[in-house]
Enzyme design. Structure first.
Site, PDB file in Angstrom:
ATOM      1  N   CYS A  89      -6.416   3.535   0.615  1.00 21.86           N
ATOM      2  CA  CYS A  89      -6.917   4.713  -0.097  1.00 21.86           C
ATOM      3  C   CYS A  89      -7.989   4.343  -1.112  1.00 21.86           C
ATOM      4  CB  CYS A  89      -5.779   5.425  -0.823  1.00 21.86           C
ATOM      5  SG  CYS A  89      -4.342   5.812   0.189  1.00 21.86           S
ATOM      6  N   ASP A  90      -7.770   3.255  -1.867  1.00 19.04           N
ATOM      7  CA  ASP A  90      -8.581   3.005  -3.057  1.00 19.04           C
ATOM      8  C   ASP A  90      -9.374   1.701  -3.043  1.00 19.04           C
ATOM      9  OD1 ASP A  90      -7.538   5.370  -4.172  1.00 19.04           O
ATOM     10  OD2 ASP A  90      -5.760   4.308  -4.876  1.00 19.04           O
TER      11      ASP A  90
ATOM     12  N   CYS B 165      -1.993   1.912  -2.867  1.00 19.09           N
ATOM     13  CA  CYS B 165      -2.543   2.086  -1.529  1.00 19.09           C
ATOM     14  C   CYS B 165      -3.947   1.488  -1.439  1.00 19.09           C
ATOM     15  CB  CYS B 165      -2.574   3.570  -1.154  1.00 19.09           C
ATOM     16  SG  CYS B 165      -3.288   3.903   0.470  1.00 19.09           S
TER      17      CYS B 165
END
Length: 331
Positions: free
Chosen positions: A140-141, A137
């Site tokens: 997300c990261d 993701c």
């Protein structure tokens, strides 16, 4: 087989399941949550979460899930450590079979999420679980790779979207694809191929991950991704690509096997819900979180859809005025 009846049962946890439980509890529905094989969902294998509102210094994924779990329980949610093996949605009340018994319910919320497809080369999933430089993701990261070199594996719209998003942080994005051309839309291809930060590696597969160990703190040694071993599918020639992060973008698999095709899904296997709601085609059955979301797949959007599912279920129960059989004890 022992049987328990509940007014509403929620299958799965994570932000969607726990939020649905919180709202259902506050509506005095006394929900039962069957948490499955991965209590807390994918966030339990995530390290730092910086984009969930309310935590200005960030929070660890497992800690966030534990907070949501405790909040749901404080409001009256019962959580059972059981995995649903099958359901029967063609009868009233709905029937659920677990490894230790069976349940019936008048309303059902499905919040079983989706699992990332990994490369299957041994270390990729393990490093992803431990925060070792592998992720599924970018949203997300990606922030953690500011000024670093990263790689994205895949050739569809998702892979190219991830690569373009990562250019906001990374100094260089290597796009690794096993074919000569992308499967993504023409517009997405044009954007990716024209971006000065993106380098495409055609006809290449990731054959192995090379890691490095370093001492994060006294006595705490961690393993991080150091480079990729690429293999050319045409001649088998191998090369090394130094990167700090690898983003696997070859798709997700919605966790719907236990439904055995009783609910319609889209082309990628995600449950279909009525637009602007959590309602499925079967009255009284609702879906929330990543099991029905192929677009956003974020903790906050999953939580929001969990809220929707609980409200939709509460309104449906009120409108149908379902007669509730006397609850029996589950043993």
């Amino acid at each position: 087989m022992p049987m328990t009846h509940r007014r509403i049962i929620i299958i799965g946890t994570g932000p969607a399941g726990y939020t649905a439980a919180i709202y259902a509890s506050r509506a005095n529905l006394q929900p039962l949550v069957l948490e499955g094989v991965q209590p807390g969902g994918q966030l339990t294998i995530t390290t730092e979460v910086e984009n969930f509102p309310g935590f200005r210094n960030g929070i660890q994924g497992p800690e966030l899930m534990e907070e949501l779990r405790a909040q749901a329980q404080r409001l009256g949610t019962e959580i059972a450590s059981e995995t649903v093996l099958s359901v029967e949605l063609g009868q009233r009340p709905f029937r659920l079979v677990t490894e230790s018994g069976a349940y019936t319910c008048d309303a059902l919320v499905i919040a079983t999420g989706a699992s990332a497809k990994w490369l299957g080369i041994g270390k990729d999933e393990d490093l992803g679980r431990k925060g070792g430089g592998v992720s599924a993701c970018a949203t997300c990261d990606g922030f953690f790779y500011r000024g670093k070199d990263v790689a994205v594996v895949g050739g569809g719209d998702t892979a190219l979207e991830e690569a373009l998003y990562l250019t906001n942080f990374a100094s260089r994005v290597h796009l690794v694809h096993r074919r000569e051309g992308f499967r993504a839309s023409k517009a997405m291809q044009d954007r990716a191929l024209a971006h000065p930060k993106i380098t495409v590696h055609w006809n290449q597969v990731v054959a192995d991950l090379r890691t490095r160990r370093f001492e994060a703190s006294p006595g705490n040694e961690v393993e991080k991704l150091g480079s990729l071993l690429l293999r050319d599918i045409r001649d088998g020639r191998e090369s090394s690509l130094a990167v700090d992060g690898l983003f696997v973008a070859i798709g997700h698999r919605p966790n719907t096997a236990f439904l055995q095709g009783q609910l319609p899904v889209d082309a990628n296997g995600y449950l279909l819900v009525e637009k602007g709601s959590s309602r499925t085609v079967i009255p009284g059955v609702f879906a929330c979180g990543d099991v029905q979301d192929s677009v956003y797949r974020q903790a906050i959007t999953a939580a929001g859809s969990g809220c929707m599912a609980a409200i939709d279920a509460e309104r449906w129960l009120a409108e149908t005025s379902t007669s509730i059989p006397k609850e029996t004890t589950h043993v």
